[in-house]
Design a protein around this motif. Structure first.
Motif, PDB file in Angstrom:
ATOM      1  N   VAL A   1       0.644  -1.014  -0.095  1.00 19.55           N
ATOM      2  CA  VAL A   1      -0.097   0.010   0.050  1.00 19.55           C
ATOM      3  C   VAL A   1       0.851   1.264  -0.029  1.00 19.55           C
ATOM      4  O   VAL A   1       1.795   1.306   0.864  1.00 19.55           O
ATOM      5  CB  VAL A   1      -0.900  -0.208   1.075  1.00 19.55           C
ATOM      6  N   ASP A   2       0.811   2.248  -1.119  1.00 19.46           N
ATOM      7  CA  ASP A   2       1.331   3.420  -0.715  1.00 19.46           C
ATOM      8  C   ASP A   2       0.617   4.299   0.145  1.00 19.46           C
ATOM      9  O   ASP A   2      -0.457   4.736  -0.054  1.00 19.46           O
ATOM     10  CB  ASP A   2       1.153   4.042  -2.321  1.00 19.46           C
ATOM     11  N   LEU A   3       1.058   4.454   1.187  1.00 16.29           N
ATOM     12  CA  LEU A   3       0.599   4.943   2.413  1.00 16.29           C
ATOM     13  C   LEU A   3       0.331   6.513   2.196  1.00 16.29           C
ATOM     14  O   LEU A   3      -0.710   6.875   2.595  1.00 16.29           O
ATOM     15  CB  LEU A   3       1.445   4.787   3.771  1.00 16.29           C
ATOM     16  N   PRO A   4       1.271   7.205   1.681  1.00 14.68           N
ATOM     17  CA  PRO A   4       1.039   8.613   1.291  1.00 14.68           C
ATOM     18  C   PRO A   4      -0.275   9.074   0.712  1.00 14.68           C
ATOM     19  O   PRO A   4      -1.187   9.788   0.997  1.00 14.68           O
ATOM     20  CB  PRO A   4       2.212   9.106   0.742  1.00 14.68           C
ATOM     21  N   ALA A   5      -0.576   8.093  -0.538  1.00 12.54           N
ATOM     22  CA  ALA A   5      -1.733   8.178  -1.421  1.00 12.54           C
ATOM     23  C   ALA A   5      -2.710   7.855  -0.599  1.00 12.54           C
ATOM     24  O   ALA A   5      -3.895   8.333  -0.631  1.00 12.54           O
ATOM     25  CB  ALA A   5      -1.421   7.248  -2.494  1.00 12.54           C
ATOM     26  N   PHE A   6      -2.709   6.731   0.428  1.00 10.58           N
ATOM     27  CA  PHE A   6      -4.053   6.269   1.173  1.00 10.58           C
ATOM     28  C   PHE A   6      -4.308   7.415   1.894  1.00 10.58           C
ATOM     29  O   PHE A   6      -5.555   7.601   2.065  1.00 10.58           O
ATOM     30  CB  PHE A   6      -3.667   4.861   1.811  1.00 10.58           C
ATOM     31  N   PHE A   7      -3.297   8.123   2.754  1.00 11.90           N
ATOM     32  CA  PHE A   7      -3.802   9.308   3.408  1.00 11.90           C
ATOM     33  C   PHE A   7      -4.095  10.384   2.577  1.00 11.90           C
ATOM     34  O   PHE A   7      -4.332  11.443   3.112  1.00 11.90           O
ATOM     35  CB  PHE A   7      -2.424   9.630   4.251  1.00 11.90           C
ATOM     36  N   GLY A   8      -4.119  10.214   1.164  1.00 17.56           N
ATOM     37  CA  GLY A   8      -4.869  11.384   0.708  1.00 17.56           C
ATOM     38  C   GLY A   8      -3.875  12.544   0.037  1.00 17.56           C
ATOM     39  O   GLY A   8      -4.233  13.510  -0.335  1.00 17.56           O
TER      40      GLY A   8
ATOM     41  N   LEU B   1      -5.567   1.326  11.579  1.00 16.85           N
ATOM     42  CA  LEU B   1      -5.160   1.459  10.270  1.00 16.85           C
ATOM     43  C   LEU B   1      -5.671   0.085   9.502  1.00 16.85           C
ATOM     44  O   LEU B   1      -6.367   0.215   8.446  1.00 16.85           O
ATOM     45  CB  LEU B   1      -3.806   1.895   9.904  1.00 16.85           C
ATOM     46  N   VAL B   2      -5.029  -0.949  10.166  1.00 14.46           N
ATOM     47  CA  VAL B   2      -5.401  -2.120   9.054  1.00 14.46           C
ATOM     48  C   VAL B   2      -6.920  -2.658   9.406  1.00 14.46           C
ATOM     49  O   VAL B   2      -7.514  -3.586   8.782  1.00 14.46           O
ATOM     50  CB  VAL B   2      -4.433  -3.480   9.763  1.00 14.46           C
ATOM     51  N   ASN B   3      -7.567  -2.085  10.365  1.00 17.60           N
ATOM     52  CA  ASN B   3      -9.130  -2.489  10.735  1.00 17.60           C
ATOM     53  C   ASN B   3     -10.036  -1.548   9.979  1.00 17.60           C
ATOM     54  O   ASN B   3     -11.233  -1.859  10.235  1.00 17.60           O
ATOM     55  CB  ASN B   3      -9.321  -2.688  12.102  1.00 17.60           C
ATOM     56  N   GLU B   4      -9.448  -0.357   9.286  1.00 13.53           N
ATOM     57  CA  GLU B   4     -10.216   0.695   8.548  1.00 13.53           C
ATOM     58  C   GLU B   4     -10.621  -0.300   7.292  1.00 13.53           C
ATOM     59  O   GLU B   4     -10.110  -0.614   6.586  1.00 13.53           O
ATOM     60  CB  GLU B   4      -9.427   1.672   8.179  1.00 13.53           C
ATOM     61  N   PRO B   5     -12.221  -0.219   7.105  1.00 13.37           N
ATOM     62  CA  PRO B   5     -12.776  -0.919   5.979  1.00 13.37           C
ATOM     63  C   PRO B   5     -12.056  -0.390   4.687  1.00 13.37           C
ATOM     64  O   PRO B   5     -11.805  -1.082   3.871  1.00 13.37           O
ATOM     65  CB  PRO B   5     -14.111  -0.255   6.212  1.00 13.37           C
ATOM     66  N   ALA B   6     -11.691   0.961   4.523  1.00 13.41           N
ATOM     67  CA  ALA B   6     -11.219   1.568   3.337  1.00 13.41           C
ATOM     68  C   ALA B   6      -9.855   0.843   2.920  1.00 13.41           C
ATOM     69  O   ALA B   6      -9.441   0.603   1.663  1.00 13.41           O
ATOM     70  CB  ALA B   6     -11.114   3.131   3.236  1.00 13.41           C
ATOM     71  N   PHE B   7      -9.108   0.715   3.796  1.00 13.59           N
ATOM     72  CA  PHE B   7      -7.897   0.193   4.043  1.00 13.59           C
ATOM     73  C   PHE B   7      -7.788  -1.561   3.544  1.00 13.59           C
ATOM     74  O   PHE B   7      -7.096  -1.850   2.735  1.00 13.59           O
ATOM     75  CB  PHE B   7      -6.919   0.258   5.299  1.00 13.59           C
ATOM     76  N   LEU B   8      -8.815  -2.118   4.012  1.00 14.02           N
ATOM     77  CA  LEU B   8      -8.857  -3.568   3.741  1.00 14.02           C
ATOM     78  C   LEU B   8      -9.675  -3.634   2.050  1.00 14.02           C
ATOM     79  O   LEU B   8      -9.671  -4.785   1.531  1.00 14.02           O
ATOM     80  CB  LEU B   8      -9.874  -4.256   4.793  1.00 14.02           C
ATOM     81  N   GLN B   9     -10.381  -2.727   1.863  1.00 17.07           N
ATOM     82  CA  GLN B   9     -10.970  -2.778   0.315  1.00 17.07           C
ATOM     83  C   GLN B   9     -10.121  -2.126  -0.837  1.00 17.07           C
ATOM     84  O   GLN B   9     -10.250  -1.134  -1.240  1.00 17.07           O
ATOM     85  CB  GLN B   9     -12.360  -2.112   0.238  1.00 17.07           C
ATOM     86  N   THR B  10      -9.279  -2.907  -1.371  1.00 17.67           N
ATOM     87  CA  THR B  10      -8.196  -2.645  -2.282  1.00 17.67           C
ATOM     88  C   THR B  10      -8.689  -2.507  -3.618  1.00 17.67           C
ATOM     89  O   THR B  10      -8.319  -1.861  -4.342  1.00 17.67           O
ATOM     90  CB  THR B  10      -6.845  -3.501  -2.358  1.00 17.67           C
ATOM     91  N   GLY B  11      -9.765  -3.400  -3.846  1.00 24.67           N
ATOM     92  CA  GLY B  11     -10.488  -3.394  -5.237  1.00 24.67           C
ATOM     93  C   GLY B  11     -11.421  -2.092  -5.388  1.00 24.67           C
ATOM     94  O   GLY B  11     -12.143  -1.928  -4.644  1.00 24.67           O
ATOM     95  N   ILE B  12     -11.469  -1.775  -6.735  1.00 24.96           N
ATOM     96  CA  ILE B  12     -12.575  -0.810  -7.130  1.00 24.96           C
ATOM     97  C   ILE B  12     -13.849  -1.674  -7.255  1.00 24.96           C
ATOM     98  O   ILE B  12     -13.977  -2.683  -7.849  1.00 24.96           O
ATOM     99  CB  ILE B  12     -12.196  -0.219  -8.590  1.00 24.96           C
ATOM    100  N   ALA B  13     -14.763  -1.026  -6.440  1.00 20.76           N
ATOM    101  CA  ALA B  13     -16.011  -1.731  -6.526  1.00 20.76           C
ATOM    102  C   ALA B  13     -17.005  -1.181  -7.740  1.00 20.76           C
ATOM    103  O   ALA B  13     -16.976  -0.121  -7.973  1.00 20.76           O
ATOM    104  CB  ALA B  13     -16.820  -1.405  -5.182  1.00 20.76           C
TER     105      ALA B  13
END
Length: 175
Positions: A84-91, A163-175
């Motif tokens: 996971v690109d953490l800076p990108a995940f953080f927006g 962080l690892v229990n955040e639903p957005a972090f766990l959902q890596t695929g585009i729905a």
């Protein structure tokens, strides 16, 4: 002439005392020490117990239909590890990673075969050297605290479990 009084200590007692002091110092250092990371433009602190390993950025194979912050998977000693690109995940917008970038493998007890990319390592930081600050109400759940160092730099505490229990972090695929 002054008399010198010298207490005799056996070698065994001396060695036991040294071992006890070393164990105490190691325990205190592990509790107090945090891993300093630069994630995007921010400084972060991570509990050493939440990190399995830190390594230079390996080759990463992309995965189709994934969010842009999910870089793909890397082969680490025969195991496929999500990256996971953490800076990108953080927006945060950034131009990519330099040679200083590191892959931080998370402890498997939190999330097996998971890792995050960070911009660079900032070394070990001791909480005793930092001044705690109040959290703002707008911080994401994974911000576990804030500190300021002697130079006036701000440090956020990364709560890996949240962080690892955040639903957005766990959902890596585009729905």
């Amino acid at each position: 002439m002054a008399k010198r009084i010298t207490a005799r200590v056996s070698l065994r007692e001396y060695q036991q005392g040294v071992m006890q002091r070393l164990q105490t110092a190691t325990t205190v250092a592990q509790v107090d020490a945090r891993l300093g990371l630069q994630i995007g433009n921010d400084n972060w602190l991570v509990d050493l117990a939440d990190v399995s390993e830190v390594m230079p950025m390996p080759s990463v194979t992309g995965v189709p239909l994934a969010h842009s912050w999910f870089k793909g998977v890397a082969n680490i000693r025969g195991n496929l590890v999500s990256v996971v690109d953490l800076p990108a995940f953080f927006g945060q917008q950034h131009q990519g990673f330099t040679l200083l970038a590191r892959l931080v493998l998370l402890q498997p007890r939190h999330l097996p075969h998971a890792s995050v990319l960070v911009n660079k390592m900032m070394g070990l930081k001791h909480l005793a050297d930092l001044e705690q600050e109040a959290l703002e109400g707008t911080e994401p759940a994974w911000v576990g605290g804030k500190y300021k160092d002697a130079a006036g730099q701000s440090w956020k505490v990364l709560d890996v479990v949240k962080l690892v229990n955040e639903p957005a972090f766990l959902q890596t695929g585009i729905a």
